[in-house]
Design a protein around this motif. Sequence first.
Motif, mmCIF file in Angstrom:
data_model
loop_
_atom_site.group_PDB
_atom_site.id
_atom_site.type_symbol
_atom_site.label_atom_id
_atom_site.label_comp_id
_atom_site.label_asym_id
_atom_site.label_seq_id
_atom_site.Cartn_x
_atom_site.Cartn_y
_atom_site.Cartn_z
ATOM 1 N N ARG A 42 14.401 62.768 -7.016
ATOM 2 C CA ARG A 42 13.978 63.241 -8.071
ATOM 3 C C ARG A 42 15.329 64.071 -8.178
ATOM 4 N NH1 ARG A 42 8.804 64.956 -6.444
ATOM 5 N NH2 ARG A 42 7.497 62.783 -5.928
ATOM 6 N N LYS A 43 15.676 64.224 -9.687
ATOM 7 C CA LYS A 43 16.794 65.082 -10.059
ATOM 8 C C LYS A 43 16.386 66.559 -10.557
ATOM 9 C CE LYS A 43 19.477 61.488 -10.273
ATOM 10 N NZ LYS A 43 20.332 60.842 -9.138
ATOM 11 N N ARG A 49 14.924 59.407 -13.733
ATOM 12 C CA ARG A 49 15.502 58.795 -15.042
ATOM 13 C C ARG A 49 14.592 57.518 -15.194
ATOM 14 N NH1 ARG A 49 18.723 60.097 -18.010
ATOM 15 N NH2 ARG A 49 20.160 58.096 -17.895
ATOM 16 N N SER A 62 14.888 60.740 -19.170
ATOM 17 C CA SER A 62 14.066 61.225 -18.058
ATOM 18 C C SER A 62 12.824 61.394 -18.383
ATOM 19 C CB SER A 62 14.726 62.562 -17.314
ATOM 20 O OG SER A 62 16.136 62.097 -16.907
ATOM 21 N N ASP A 99 17.815 53.592 -11.549
ATOM 22 C CA ASP A 99 18.484 54.122 -10.259
ATOM 23 C C ASP A 99 17.662 53.646 -9.024
ATOM 24 O OD1 ASP A 99 20.415 55.412 -12.021
ATOM 25 O OD2 ASP A 99 19.233 57.353 -11.767
#
Length: 100
Positions: A42-43, A49, A62, A99
């Motif tokens: 995860r970001k 995303r 997101s 991704d």
Amino acid sequence: MTAPSYQFTVPLWQYPGEGSWYFVTVPEEISDDIAALTAGRRKGFGSVRVTVTVGASTWQTSVFPSKTGAYVLPVKKPIRTAENLTEGTPVETQLTLTDF
């Protein structure tokens, strides 16, 4: 691996407070699946995303974890306008993880 994809229909809701942000809440079962598939990937803020399709509109954004554990998907004004979405409208959503 094919990117996981999900379909669901949930109402559009407005976040209370300033900014007039609108969201749909990803159902709990799908949120749990997304969390399991993206663990360690995860970001910022736990975001994931995604590519989203609602009606004739497709965009990349997101989803973000909420306090309840379910993910929330922001729906920008151009999308709400193009798809004639107002608060409480059921939103037929196609969500694909990117991704992958």
